[in-house]
Design a protein around this motif. Structure first.
Motif, PDB file in Angstrom:
ATOM      1  N   PHE A 221       0.004  -2.681   5.684  1.00  0.00           N
ATOM      2  CA  PHE A 221       1.355  -3.251   5.500  1.00  0.00           C
ATOM      3  C   PHE A 221       1.391  -4.301   4.395  1.00  0.00           C
ATOM      4  O   PHE A 221       2.458  -4.643   3.878  1.00  0.00           O
ATOM      5  CB  PHE A 221       1.895  -3.829   6.819  1.00  0.00           C
ATOM      6  N   LEU A 222       0.216  -4.812   4.010  1.00  0.00           N
ATOM      7  CA  LEU A 222       0.171  -5.893   3.017  1.00  0.00           C
ATOM      8  C   LEU A 222       0.414  -5.382   1.596  1.00  0.00           C
ATOM      9  O   LEU A 222       1.137  -6.028   0.819  1.00  0.00           O
ATOM     10  CB  LEU A 222      -1.190  -6.587   3.107  1.00  0.00           C
ATOM     11  N   ILE A 223      -0.148  -4.234   1.238  1.00  0.00           N
ATOM     12  CA  ILE A 223      -0.038  -3.756  -0.156  1.00  0.00           C
ATOM     13  C   ILE A 223       1.410  -3.433  -0.543  1.00  0.00           C
ATOM     14  O   ILE A 223       1.877  -3.893  -1.591  1.00  0.00           O
ATOM     15  CB  ILE A 223      -0.986  -2.568  -0.384  1.00  0.00           C
ATOM     16  N   PRO A 224       2.199  -2.663   0.260  1.00  0.00           N
ATOM     17  CA  PRO A 224       3.605  -2.462  -0.118  1.00  0.00           C
ATOM     18  C   PRO A 224       4.382  -3.771  -0.227  1.00  0.00           C
ATOM     19  O   PRO A 224       5.239  -3.924  -1.100  1.00  0.00           O
ATOM     20  CB  PRO A 224       4.150  -1.590   1.021  1.00  0.00           C
ATOM     21  N   LEU A 225       4.036  -4.734   0.662  1.00  0.00           N
ATOM     22  CA  LEU A 225       4.701  -6.042   0.616  1.00  0.00           C
ATOM     23  C   LEU A 225       4.395  -6.766  -0.689  1.00  0.00           C
ATOM     24  O   LEU A 225       5.298  -7.313  -1.354  1.00  0.00           O
ATOM     25  CB  LEU A 225       4.240  -6.855   1.827  1.00  0.00           C
ATOM     26  N   LEU A 226       3.122  -6.768  -1.108  1.00  0.00           N
ATOM     27  CA  LEU A 226       2.740  -7.457  -2.349  1.00  0.00           C
ATOM     28  C   LEU A 226       3.336  -6.782  -3.579  1.00  0.00           C
ATOM     29  O   LEU A 226       3.733  -7.459  -4.531  1.00  0.00           O
ATOM     30  CB  LEU A 226       1.213  -7.501  -2.462  1.00  0.00           C
ATOM     31  N   VAL A 227       3.401  -5.448  -3.559  1.00  0.00           N
ATOM     32  CA  VAL A 227       4.019  -4.726  -4.690  1.00  0.00           C
ATOM     33  C   VAL A 227       5.475  -5.115  -4.833  1.00  0.00           C
ATOM     34  O   VAL A 227       5.975  -5.357  -5.945  1.00  0.00           O
ATOM     35  CB  VAL A 227       3.874  -3.196  -4.485  1.00  0.00           C
ATOM     36  N   TRP A 228       6.186  -5.213  -3.717  1.00  0.00           N
ATOM     37  CA  TRP A 228       7.610  -5.560  -3.768  1.00  0.00           C
ATOM     38  C   TRP A 228       7.804  -7.023  -4.191  1.00  0.00           C
ATOM     39  O   TRP A 228       8.615  -7.320  -5.078  1.00  0.00           O
ATOM     40  CB  TRP A 228       8.234  -5.315  -2.388  1.00  0.00           C
ATOM     41  N   ILE A 229       7.024  -7.946  -3.580  1.00  0.00           N
ATOM     42  CA  ILE A 229       7.191  -9.370  -3.912  1.00  0.00           C
ATOM     43  C   ILE A 229       6.835  -9.626  -5.377  1.00  0.00           C
ATOM     44  O   ILE A 229       7.418 -10.507  -6.021  1.00  0.00           O
ATOM     45  CB  ILE A 229       6.335 -10.242  -2.967  1.00  0.00           C
TER      46      ILE A 229
END
Length: 597
Positions: A221-229
């Motif tokens: 769940f962290l990688i999609p979050l970091l890509v978006w942020i």
């Protein structure tokens, strides 16, 4: 004259005897009703009858005329006219092959060559297409290959229009700077949950991820979050609450230790990318946490109780929070946080909720405003089991989620050897010392059910010369942090803990998990033994059970029997309570006894 005519008529008219013969002949011919009388041979008419048997003819062996009879050959199935049948039967395939080859024209031979060449090309193409997916490039992958890929990694999916998983980091659509950090941290290959959940998350879809503990859910769940942020402006300092818009994302965890572990993982990636993280957990100063939140951060990692406290006291607002993660959702429900989770979700804006229609599965509609603050709210739920309360929460707050199952939900890892001892309460301590004296490699985690029991056991082990520390809910946050860090850095060998350490805590190379007290539920037992055998390594889990644990005997026996590396002890296998599930067998009422005088 008259006399002559009468004589002629009498000669022409048939007699009655002739008429009878004619009638019998007709009956015999058409009706078959007349039975012929069997002619009896008289004694003086008896003749000698010579019964000849053809097999007794010895001339066949000597006379070639009889031995090789000539047969007339005609055109027909299986034979060629004009050629002896015996010669044809000697070597059927060779005979016909040579004969056909002589009769074929050059044109026919060329035509046959072309046909064989086409068949060979077709077979080669089929072999090329049927290669395993690992031998193909990304562009050559077809639907069959992706299906086999998911089967190889035990991935099961539900929900419409789910994207294909990622085979390796290079082929993913993740930004290069994040890939560099992944390589630097040392995550060579994505885990099964990461392979499927990351592409779904990058499409702004809601996700329910069901995978066993230690499967790499944090990075999923962290990688999609970091890509978006990474595509959004940095959150700045706000002088007042009214100016503050709050973080972009919230990650909820059931325990402080798990929240700190997620924070540590997030900082590995977030710090090089300039993404700030604040942990909002109990045991630390609320004012200090409020100050850090006011300074600005993009991600908040929190436990439900403290987060509600911070929200109600206006230390934090969620005006621009459009990404929420519920990690270990089933554990949060078990700990009684269902109401708190619903309350936190109600603090989030509803203007950007996805419609509960086909649009929630449409890639184009979801990606339309993905790289902006106004994107649709994305809710991600990761859990090890799916109890009814978690399903109810998912139905209420998730919109057309993609469900990803890895293996069998709630199944203990097959790499852990489970050993069970049926003992009395007084024998536990002696058995524990026997096991420790064998020279088990640290770190070791010993689970008990009561806080006081953890302290007493740890002190007893310290007196015997073992290096032990404790972790339970009655400890302060500094003491809990010290206990975990001591075990991780090797200064302590044994951690005596309650179920606080049973979920999500990742301590590398735990060689032994010992259940000094059997867990209160079979799900908790599953999560406890999941502290060992992580990241592809093997582990051992030893459990002490007493007669007070009999309600769990049936489920424990079933888990041991399904494990390929574990054996069920006879004391447990033959125990009456292990023969049927509690509550399924109704005991017959004893008939009332009558006493007659």
């Amino acid at each position: 004259m008259l006399r002559q005519c009468a004589a002629a008529a009498a000669a022409v008219e048939p007699t009655d005897k002739d008429k009878e013969k004619e009638l019998n002949a007709i009956k015999d011919r058409y009706l078959g009703m007349l039975k012929r009388k069997r002619r009896m041979r008289r004694l003086n008419e008896r003749k000698f009858v010579f019964d000849w048997d053809a097999t007794e003819d010895t001339s066949v062996d000597y006379n070639p005329i009889y031995k090789e009879k000539h047969q007339i050959q005609f055109y027909g199935r299986g034979h060629v006219a004009g050629i002896d049948i015996k010669a044809q039967k000697k070597d059927q395939s060779k005979f016909y092959g040579d004969l056909l080859e002589k009769r074929r024209t050059e044109a026919e031979k060329e035509q046959e060559k072309v046909r064989l060449k086409k068949e060979k090309r077709k077979e080669d193409k089929q072999k090329w297409d049927d290669r395993h997916w690992s031998e193909k490039s990304f562009e050559e992958m077809n639907e069959r290959d992706w299906r086999i890929f998911r089967e190889d990694y035990n991935i099961t999916i539900k929900g419409g229009r789910i994207p294909n998983p990622i085979r390796n980091w290079k082929e993913s659509n993740i930004a290069d700077n994040i890939i560099e950090i992944i390589n630097k941290v040392g995550y060579d290959e994505p885990t099964p949950i990461q392979r499927q959940a990351i592409p779904i998350g990058l499409l702004n879809r809601d996700i329910i991820g069901v995978a066993e503990t230690g499967s790499g859910k944090t990075l999923a769940f962290l990688i999609p979050l970091l890509v978006w942020i990474g595509s959004l402006p940095k959150v700045e300092f706000a002088a007042t609450v009214d100016q503050d818009q709050g973080p972009y994302a919230i990650i909820l965890a059931p325990t402080r230790e798990l929240a700190q572990q997620i924070e540590e993982e997030t900082n590995k990636f977030g710090t090089p990318l300039g993404i700030r993280t604040v942990a909002v957990i109990g045991g630390l100063s609320r004012e200090e946490q409020g100050f850090r939140l006011r300074m600005g951060c993009e991600i908040v990692i929190a436990t439900p109780g403290r987060l509600i406290d911070v929200l109600e006291n206006r230390y934090l607002v969620l005006n621009q929070c459009t990404y929420i993660v519920l990690d270990e959702a089933d554990r949060m429900i078990d700990m009684g946080f269902e109401g708190d989770v619903q309350k936190i979700l109600d603090f989030m804006p509803v203007t950007n909720q996805k419609p509960d229609t086909e649009e929630a599965e449409d890639e184009n509609a979801l990606m339309k405003n993905f790289y902006s603050k106004n994107k649709y709210r994305q809710t991600v739920m990761f859990t090890a089991t799916m109890p009814p309360a978690v399903e109810r929460l998912a139905r209420t707050y998730l919109r057309r989620p993609a469900v990803v199952y890895i293996g069998s939900a709630g199944k203990p890892t097959e790499r852990v050897e489970q050993i069970v001892y049926v003992v009395s309460e007084g024998e536990k301590r002696k058995k524990l010392l026997e096991i420790l004296e064998r020279g088990v490699e640290p770190p070791i985690i010993i689970f008990v059910n009561q806080k006081k029991g953890a302290d007493v056991l740890a002190k007893g082990l310290e007196k015997l010369g073992y290096s032990a520390c404790t972790l339970h809910g009655g400890k302060g946050q500094e003491q809990r942090d010290y206990a975990l860090s001591s075990l991780k850095n090797g200064s302590k060998d044994i951690l005596v803990a309650t179920d606080v350490a049973g979920r999500g805590i990742d301590i590398k190379d735990v060689s032994l998990v010992l259940n000094y007290d059997m867990a209160k539920s079979i799900e908790d037992y599953t999560h406890r033994i999941g502290r060992t055998g992580r990241a592809g390594k093997n582990g051992v889990a030893i459990t002490f059970v007493t007669k007070e644990d009999s309600p769990l005997f049936y489920d424990l026996k079933a888990i041991l029997n399904t494990s390929p590396v574990s054996n069920c002890p006879p004391e447990l296998a033959n125990h009456p309570e292990a023969q049927h599930k509690p509550g399924t067998v109704v005991t017959k009422k004893r008939r009332e006894e009558k006493i007659f005088a």
